[in-house]
Design an enzyme around this catalytic site. Structure first.
Site, PDB file in Angstrom:
ATOM      1  N   CYS A 161     -74.548  95.145 -20.333  1.00 41.17           N
ATOM      2  CA  CYS A 161     -73.296  94.421 -20.507  1.00 41.17           C
ATOM      3  C   CYS A 161     -72.829  93.794 -19.187  1.00 41.17           C
ATOM      4  O   CYS A 161     -73.431  92.854 -18.726  1.00 41.17           O
ATOM      5  CB  CYS A 161     -72.241  95.340 -21.136  1.00 41.17           C
ATOM      6  SG  CYS A 161     -70.860  94.432 -21.824  1.00 41.17           S
ATOM      7  N   HIS A 175     -74.887  98.091 -25.921  1.00 39.97           N
ATOM      8  CA  HIS A 175     -74.735  99.353 -25.178  1.00 39.97           C
ATOM      9  C   HIS A 175     -75.566 100.470 -25.807  1.00 39.97           C
ATOM     10  O   HIS A 175     -75.043 101.216 -26.640  1.00 39.97           O
ATOM     11  CB  HIS A 175     -73.267  99.789 -25.203  1.00 39.97           C
ATOM     12  CG  HIS A 175     -72.368  98.971 -24.340  1.00 39.97           C
ATOM     13  ND1 HIS A 175     -72.122  99.283 -23.018  1.00 39.97           N
ATOM     14  CD2 HIS A 175     -71.657  97.853 -24.604  1.00 39.97           C
ATOM     15  CE1 HIS A 175     -71.287  98.393 -22.508  1.00 39.97           C
ATOM     16  NE2 HIS A 175     -70.989  97.516 -23.454  1.00 39.97           N
ATOM     17  N   GLU A 220     -76.330 103.229 -24.532  1.00 37.02           N
ATOM     18  CA  GLU A 220     -75.775 104.541 -24.137  1.00 37.02           C
ATOM     19  C   GLU A 220     -74.627 104.970 -25.051  1.00 37.02           C
ATOM     20  O   GLU A 220     -74.226 106.131 -25.049  1.00 37.02           O
ATOM     21  CB  GLU A 220     -75.332 104.502 -22.666  1.00 37.02           C
ATOM     22  CG  GLU A 220     -73.981 103.860 -22.368  1.00 37.02           C
ATOM     23  CD  GLU A 220     -73.979 102.340 -22.435  1.00 37.02           C
ATOM     24  OE1 GLU A 220     -75.008 101.752 -22.817  1.00 37.02           O
ATOM     25  OE2 GLU A 220     -72.932 101.742 -22.107  1.00 37.02           O
TER      26      GLU A 220
END
Lengths: 228, 77
Positions: A87, A203, A205
């Site tokens: 990002c 994302h 994660e």
């Protein structure tokens, strides 16, 4: 034990989940790196995590690229070190010239915060090698994620197999409707020519625990270990 | 010494902000608008005798992103 460094800029806000993604596994040692220090030695992977470094002043990532740590990150990448930008990290990598293209404001001016599908393309990078064709639901959260580049650069990216991820529908088709931000050619993530620098807007994660809806982000976070 | 730097998107690149402003103005009745574009303007006060090349360096290194933006520099005073 692989050493993972997560860079913390003023305004970074995804460092906790990014660190955790590696700390929950015994095979990683993950630690924070402060933006205003030289890059410490001995890391296997450096991550520029998501957030709003320097409040997105001027353009997202434009100021962070001048941080002291970035001199070391550029040097590390030139020596073949693995660098992952998620990002805002992707935005910083393009501003720093480590990845081609730029990330402009989303086509409808809307901050998009939702889960989208992304497909792994044919791309010979340790980050996605052997994942070709996989389709992952991944969270996005950005206002400036529309990948732009001139036609020549886009053709080069295609020809060199540097497009790692494309936005797609749940059947893997890169349709205009499945493109959340107007990115050219539905591009969600690219690698550099050598394949050791990877930037993506989604994302992974945030999709790495059943508690948050799934663990599909794991492949994109850990795949490089098998291809070092 | 005062320089004015204008940074704007390359033609052909979608400028969603400009599109929204343009359609809003048209809704207000300004139908004569053919095209509206947005720009960023920087006013930079510098030491006397600062050559324009220094301002150009600022544009190249930070103020504009050469992938998607162009710039123009004017000496104001």
């Amino acid at each position: 034990m692989k050493r993972v460094g997560v860079v913390l800029f003023p305004g970074t806000n995804c460092e906790v989940e990014t660190l955790r993604a590696y700390q929950i596994q015994d095979r990683f040692n993950a630690e924070l790196i402060w933006h205003n220090e030289p890059l410490p030695k001995g890391f296997d992977l450096i991550i520029l995590p998501g957030g709003w470094s320097y409040g997105d002043t001027l353009r997202a990532g434009a100021i962070a690229r001048f941080s002291r740590v970035m001199e070391g990150v550029v040097e590390f990448s030139k020596q073949g070190g693995l660098v992952l930008g998620i990002c805002n990290g992707f935005q910083i990598l393009t501003e720093a010239g480590l990845l081609p293209g730029a990330l402009a404001r989303n086509s409808k001016l809307r901050f998009r915060c939702e889960t989208v599908f992304c497909k792994v393309e044919h791309c010979n990078s340790p980050f996605v090698r052997s994942l070709q064709g996989k389709i992952y639901p991944l969270p996005i959260a950005h206002g400036e994620g529309r990948f732009v580049a001139d036609d020549k650069t886009l053709e080069r990216l295609e020809a060199n197999g540097q497009i790692a991820l494309r936005y797609c529908n749940n059947r893997g088709m890169a349709t205009p409707e499945s493109n959340p931000n107007g990115s050219l050619r539905n591009i969600a993530g690219i690698v550099n020519r050598e394949g050791n620098v990877f930037g993506l807007m989604p994302h992974p994660e945030r999709r790495n625990d059943p508690l948050v809806g799934g663990t599909e982000g794991a492949d994109l976070l850990y795949n490089w270990v098998m291809h070092l | 010494m005062l320089y004015e730097v204008r940074v704007y998107l390359k033609s052909g690149l979608l400028d969603p902000q400009a599109s929204v402003i343009e359609s809003s103005l048209k809704r207000l009745g300004f139908e004569e608008i053919k095209q509206l574009k947005t720009q960023k303007v920087f006013l930079i006060q510098v030491e006397e005798e600062t050559p324009i090349e220094r301002i150009e360096e600022m544009c190249k290194q930070l103020l504009a992103n050469p992938v998607m933006e162009l710039y123009q520099i004017h000496k104001v005073e």
